[in-house]
Design an enzyme around this catalytic site. Sequence first.
Site, short mmCIF file in Angstrom:
data_model
loop_
_atom_site.label_atom_id
_atom_site.label_comp_id
_atom_site.label_asym_id
_atom_site.label_seq_id
_atom_site.Cartn_x
_atom_site.Cartn_y
_atom_site.Cartn_z
N ASP A 58 10.22 25.75 3.90
CA ASP A 58 11.02 26.86 4.41
C ASP A 58 10.60 28.12 3.62
O ASP A 58 9.81 28.02 2.67
CB ASP A 58 12.52 26.55 4.32
CG ASP A 58 13.03 26.41 2.90
OD1 ASP A 58 12.21 26.25 1.98
OD2 ASP A 58 14.26 26.46 2.70
N SER B 271 16.80 31.98 1.80
CA SER B 271 16.18 30.71 2.20
C SER B 271 15.66 30.78 3.63
O SER B 271 14.79 31.57 3.94
CB SER B 271 17.20 29.59 2.01
OG SER B 271 16.58 28.34 2.19
#
Length: 611
Positions: A320, A163
Amino acid sequence: MENGLSSLGDSKLEQDVRQWLQYDRNPKTVSMVQDLVKNKAVEALKKCFASRMEFGTAGLRAAMGPGISCMNDLTIIQTTQGFCCYLEQSFGNLKERGVVIGFDARAHPPSGGSSKRFASLAAAVFISRGVPVHLFSDITPTPFVPFTVSHLGLCAGIMVTASHNPKQDNGYKVYWENGAQIVSPHDKGISKAIEENLEPWPESWNTEEALKSPLLKDPYEDINKQYFKAIQKHCHHREINKSSQVKIVHTSVHGVGHTFVQSAFKAFDLHPPYAVEEQKDPDPEFPTVKYPNPEEGEGVLTLSFALAEKEGASVVLANDPDADRLAIAEKQESGQWRVFSGNELGALLGWWIFHCWRQQNPDAAAVKNLYMLSSTVSSKILRAIALKEGFHFEETLTGFKWMGNRARDLLDQGKTVLFAFEEAIGYMCCSAVLDKDGVSAAAIAGEMVSYLATKSTSLSQQLTTIYKEYGYHISKNSYFICHDQEVIRSLFERLRNHEGQKDSYPTECGRFSISAVRDLTTGYDSNQADKKAVLPTSKSSQMITFTFSNGGVATMRTSGTEPKIKYYTELCAAPGNSDVTHLKKELDDLVDAIVENFFEPEKNKLQPKPE
């Protein structure tokens, strides 16, 4: 090598290193470990072999490198062997249904590790056991994996991603057959199965053969088509989108999001957003940002603001790196940029999605079947909207695994789950994905901005309208860094044993009186008749929520993945109370009192969040 090993002076370490060198076939990590042994670098070896990465409900997350404490070819094989065995025990039809595997663009050349390589090894493990694998041939956003599990009715999904973590990290995220992230006791079962299957199976390293196997399918094209078809159910103003003059900038922060957000805008007939050229292509070095995390706000968005100024755009959207989160900023009349908090975006998206639903479902009774969810540390704004509009609101523990699983339960009961969010800029706007999804959220936000523009209203103005109608909800979240587990434990134990009395909590904090306490570590809740908390409790993490007589709520909790003690505070005012300056001052004073009386940063040597 044997002599070098026996001179390390630590039999457990010697044993772990010996086993490692026996099992590992990646020349780069083998040679890294051999060099450390040759140089008697005991401390460095201990870092790599201190303890096996713990497989939790979020799967794995660690730095890429050699050894059992890191993400590398061997630990990926061992993890997947354990996961595969656990799935074989759980599903009689695993060989009919199969699994899906996706990956982001992370790579670590020194150790030869990359998300794509790890995904291929995981596929080889499953294929060696006769399990069909849907392995994406190219990078995808994380939400594509849960979408595929649900869409194709698979037993499980794996996404290889870290992530928004620093560039050296990688991770291994797992979804169950219901399309949501795993919850306990699956993590314990998988962990145990990993320990029982540490020796690589004969075919586990054989990625070349696996990639030629008839058991391997590439879902990339089909899922691309099906996903963008599914999210179109949430497009309600196509004509406005087509003619909208609003200019929007998008950045994928060197991650996977660019292509997919462009496609999502196209699916909604929105004009394509301007892409930040320096950040649009995947780059595992993340060269233009210190941290690839849009939650960090302005630093990550500097290039986006520059492009917006150049193109005359008023809104910036940022994903992100694995595109499951979304940040939004808007240019104010003053010329300054306002970066919205996750709670403010939760209010805007929640309002918008309900507004669109209401227009399509004018029948007053339909609202009784409707649900929205948020995590317990997120804003209570959805509760306020639900109270006034008549739909159901539920809160869950922190993390999308809880919201995803609860949403699945509700959907199975024939309910409609419209929206779920968490303050860490995570939004589930479409129940085809039972996890946070920054791609669908970006398109839905684009449509909301276009619609508001036809009313000459900005996002900031609409947020004020929401607060005026449903009550101001002002929040302030931050954290302290603390590496000493004993300090953390005693800080929370002091709150549980107020003034030395066991199981007694404070009744005030500075000048603020406390009206209720919920402790999800011990399972105590003063608001319940039997004093037992309704939400699940966990002794392995600290979490206490205080409710104050002035309408304030504060939660203190430890982080599962970082050395932080976090706090989340919110002041919820009744509709009509719109003296924002006074409310902000009241919340600031409350936070100061909590920090001074409950955290005691000087005494506990806590480091504040770096500015």
